[in-house]
Write an enzyme that holds these catalytic residues in place. Structure first.
Site, PDB file in Angstrom:
ATOM      1  N   GLU A  81      -8.970   3.898  -0.348  1.00 49.27           N
ATOM      2  CA  GLU A  81      -8.081   2.729  -0.242  1.00 49.27           C
ATOM      3  C   GLU A  81      -7.047   2.742  -1.362  1.00 49.27           C
ATOM      4  O   GLU A  81      -7.300   3.270  -2.446  1.00 49.27           O
ATOM      5  CB  GLU A  81      -8.950   1.452  -0.276  1.00 49.27           C
ATOM      6  CG  GLU A  81      -8.234   0.149  -0.151  1.00 49.27           C
ATOM      7  CD  GLU A  81      -7.394  -0.024   1.115  1.00 49.27           C
ATOM      8  OE1 GLU A  81      -6.636   0.897   1.458  1.00 49.27           O
ATOM      9  OE2 GLU A  81      -7.479  -1.089   1.740  1.00 49.27           O
ATOM     10  N   ASP A  82      -5.897   2.159  -1.102  1.00 52.34           N
ATOM     11  CA  ASP A  82      -4.856   2.094  -2.129  1.00 52.34           C
ATOM     12  C   ASP A  82      -5.155   1.022  -3.170  1.00 52.34           C
ATOM     13  O   ASP A  82      -5.137   1.284  -4.365  1.00 52.34           O
ATOM     14  CB  ASP A  82      -3.458   1.896  -1.501  1.00 52.34           C
ATOM     15  CG  ASP A  82      -3.372   0.693  -0.571  1.00 52.34           C
ATOM     16  OD1 ASP A  82      -4.428   0.079  -0.260  1.00 52.34           O
ATOM     17  OD2 ASP A  82      -2.260   0.347  -0.150  1.00 52.34           O
ATOM     18  N   ARG A 108       7.380   3.402  -1.285  1.00 51.76           N
ATOM     19  CA  ARG A 108       6.115   4.120  -1.115  1.00 51.76           C
ATOM     20  C   ARG A 108       6.181   5.520  -1.718  1.00 51.76           C
ATOM     21  O   ARG A 108       5.179   6.087  -2.118  1.00 51.76           O
ATOM     22  CB  ARG A 108       5.772   4.266   0.374  1.00 51.76           C
ATOM     23  CG  ARG A 108       5.431   2.957   1.076  1.00 51.76           C
ATOM     24  CD  ARG A 108       4.846   3.258   2.454  1.00 51.76           C
ATOM     25  NE  ARG A 108       4.800   2.087   3.319  1.00 51.76           N
ATOM     26  CZ  ARG A 108       3.811   1.200   3.321  1.00 51.76           C
ATOM     27  NH1 ARG A 108       2.805   1.318   2.477  1.00 51.76           N
ATOM     28  NH2 ARG A 108       3.838   0.179   4.152  1.00 51.76           N
ATOM     29  N   LYS A 142      -7.546  -5.234  -8.068  1.00 55.13           N
ATOM     30  CA  LYS A 142      -7.051  -6.467  -8.715  1.00 55.13           C
ATOM     31  C   LYS A 142      -8.154  -7.513  -8.605  1.00 55.13           C
ATOM     32  O   LYS A 142      -8.097  -8.383  -7.739  1.00 55.13           O
ATOM     33  CB  LYS A 142      -5.804  -6.982  -7.974  1.00 55.13           C
ATOM     34  CG  LYS A 142      -4.529  -6.222  -8.251  1.00 55.13           C
ATOM     35  CD  LYS A 142      -3.317  -7.067  -7.860  1.00 55.13           C
ATOM     36  CE  LYS A 142      -2.754  -6.639  -6.539  1.00 55.13           C
ATOM     37  NZ  LYS A 142      -1.427  -7.235  -6.230  1.00 55.13           N
ATOM     38  N   LYS A 170      -0.751   1.935   5.955  1.00 54.48           N
ATOM     39  CA  LYS A 170      -0.123   3.135   5.456  1.00 54.48           C
ATOM     40  C   LYS A 170      -0.376   3.351   3.970  1.00 54.48           C
ATOM     41  O   LYS A 170      -0.191   4.457   3.460  1.00 54.48           O
ATOM     42  CB  LYS A 170       1.404   3.031   5.642  1.00 54.48           C
ATOM     43  CG  LYS A 170       1.860   2.761   7.027  1.00 54.48           C
ATOM     44  CD  LYS A 170       3.404   2.543   7.021  1.00 54.48           C
ATOM     45  CE  LYS A 170       3.875   1.997   8.334  1.00 54.48           C
ATOM     46  NZ  LYS A 170       5.272   1.550   8.285  1.00 54.48           N
ATOM     47  N   ASP A 207      -7.141  -6.198  -3.061  1.00 52.14           N
ATOM     48  CA  ASP A 207      -6.503  -7.420  -3.537  1.00 52.14           C
ATOM     49  C   ASP A 207      -7.462  -8.578  -3.231  1.00 52.14           C
ATOM     50  O   ASP A 207      -8.437  -8.754  -3.941  1.00 52.14           O
ATOM     51  CB  ASP A 207      -5.154  -7.511  -2.797  1.00 52.14           C
ATOM     52  CG  ASP A 207      -4.258  -8.602  -3.301  1.00 52.14           C
ATOM     53  OD1 ASP A 207      -4.249  -8.854  -4.508  1.00 52.14           O
ATOM     54  OD2 ASP A 207      -3.545  -9.214  -2.476  1.00 52.14           O
ATOM     55  N   PHE A 222       2.292  -7.626  -8.676  1.00 55.75           N
ATOM     56  CA  PHE A 222       2.637  -6.907  -7.460  1.00 55.75           C
ATOM     57  C   PHE A 222       3.164  -5.534  -7.847  1.00 55.75           C
ATOM     58  O   PHE A 222       4.131  -5.423  -8.600  1.00 55.75           O
ATOM     59  CB  PHE A 222       3.661  -7.670  -6.615  1.00 55.75           C
ATOM     60  CG  PHE A 222       3.744  -7.120  -5.226  1.00 55.75           C
ATOM     61  CD1 PHE A 222       2.833  -7.525  -4.253  1.00 55.75           C
ATOM     62  CD2 PHE A 222       4.688  -6.162  -4.899  1.00 55.75           C
ATOM     63  CE1 PHE A 222       2.867  -6.984  -2.968  1.00 55.75           C
ATOM     64  CE2 PHE A 222       4.730  -5.612  -3.613  1.00 55.75           C
ATOM     65  CZ  PHE A 222       3.821  -6.031  -2.651  1.00 55.75           C
ATOM     66  N   ASP A 239       4.061  -0.373  -1.004  1.00 52.80           N
ATOM     67  CA  ASP A 239       5.435  -0.758  -0.670  1.00 52.80           C
ATOM     68  C   ASP A 239       5.785  -2.192  -1.030  1.00 52.80           C
ATOM     69  O   ASP A 239       4.914  -3.035  -1.233  1.00 52.80           O
ATOM     70  CB  ASP A 239       5.639  -0.613   0.840  1.00 52.80           C
ATOM     71  CG  ASP A 239       4.935  -1.712   1.624  1.00 52.80           C
ATOM     72  OD1 ASP A 239       3.715  -1.873   1.423  1.00 52.80           O
ATOM     73  OD2 ASP A 239       5.604  -2.424   2.395  1.00 52.80           O
TER      74      ASP A 239
END
Ligand code: IMP
Ligand code: MG
Length: 182
Positions: free
Chosen positions: A106-107, A172, A138, A50, A110, A159, A166
């Protein structure tokens, strides 16, 4: 996750890392870049739910060349399994991507493991081309060799929450990106 009060909810929002205005400006720039790369060819913007839903919504509206939108959902099993085959696609695209220039929206990248599996899968379907546009990267956390073609923000190993990202399914809908306070 449940919060006893609004104060408790807000108490986990440490500091704003990227403001709404900074996001807006960077997204406009990314949209113009997509316009310049793909003048009129069939484009499919693909996000993995999501986390990227907010970025997809804004980036797609910053693009002015014709494009289609697609969503996928994936589950990762990196804790219990090794090597490949550890990503299950729980919702797939409805388009045959072989006729499209695909841009993965993409958000955050990582470790890179989930996205790297999705990229392998999409490449097997022979898109005309495949690029990755990520809102955040990151790089310190990377475990596999995966690079975005374009990253809007490079962030340290923190984070973060908000703008689609989220903590326990909350935050979110924050319109900015903040650091999460334990
Ligand atoms: P990875 O690159 O396979 O490790 O997983 C990346 C996914 O983990 C992202 O698409 C996010 O959904 C989630 N994720 C990674 N870092 C963060 C973070 O700082 N905040 C919220 N979600 C994160
Ligand atoms: Mg994600």
């Amino acid at each position: 996750m449940r919060f006893k009060s609004k104060d408790e909810f807000n108490g986990h929002i440490k500091n704003v890392l990227i403001t709404q205005a900074e996001i807006r400006e960077a997204v406009e720039k990314a949209g113009k870049l997509i316009d310049s790369f793909y003048d009129g060819s069939p484009i499919l913007l693909v996000s993995i739910l999501k986390g990227a839903f907010v970025f997809m919504s804004d980036l797609s509206r910053a693009v002015s060349v014709p494009c289609e939108i697609g969503f996928m959902a994936a589950k990762s099993y990196f804790e219990s399994m090794q090597s490949s085959g550890n990503v299950e696609i729980t919702m797939d695209l409805t388009q045959d991507i072989s006729g499209y220039h695909v841009i993965i929206v993409e958000d955050i990248i990582d470790t890179g493991r989930t996205l790297s599996e999705v990229v392998k899968l999409l490449k097997k379907r022979s898109p005309l081309s495949l690029r990755i546009f990520t809102l955040m990267d990151k790089p310190e956390r990377r475990l596999v060799d995966l690079k975005a073609d374009y990253s809007l923000f490079t962030i340290p190993d923190r984070f973060v929450i908000g703008y689609g990202l989220d903590y326990g399914e909350y935050y979110r809908n924050l319109p900015y990106i903040a650091e999460f306070e334990e």
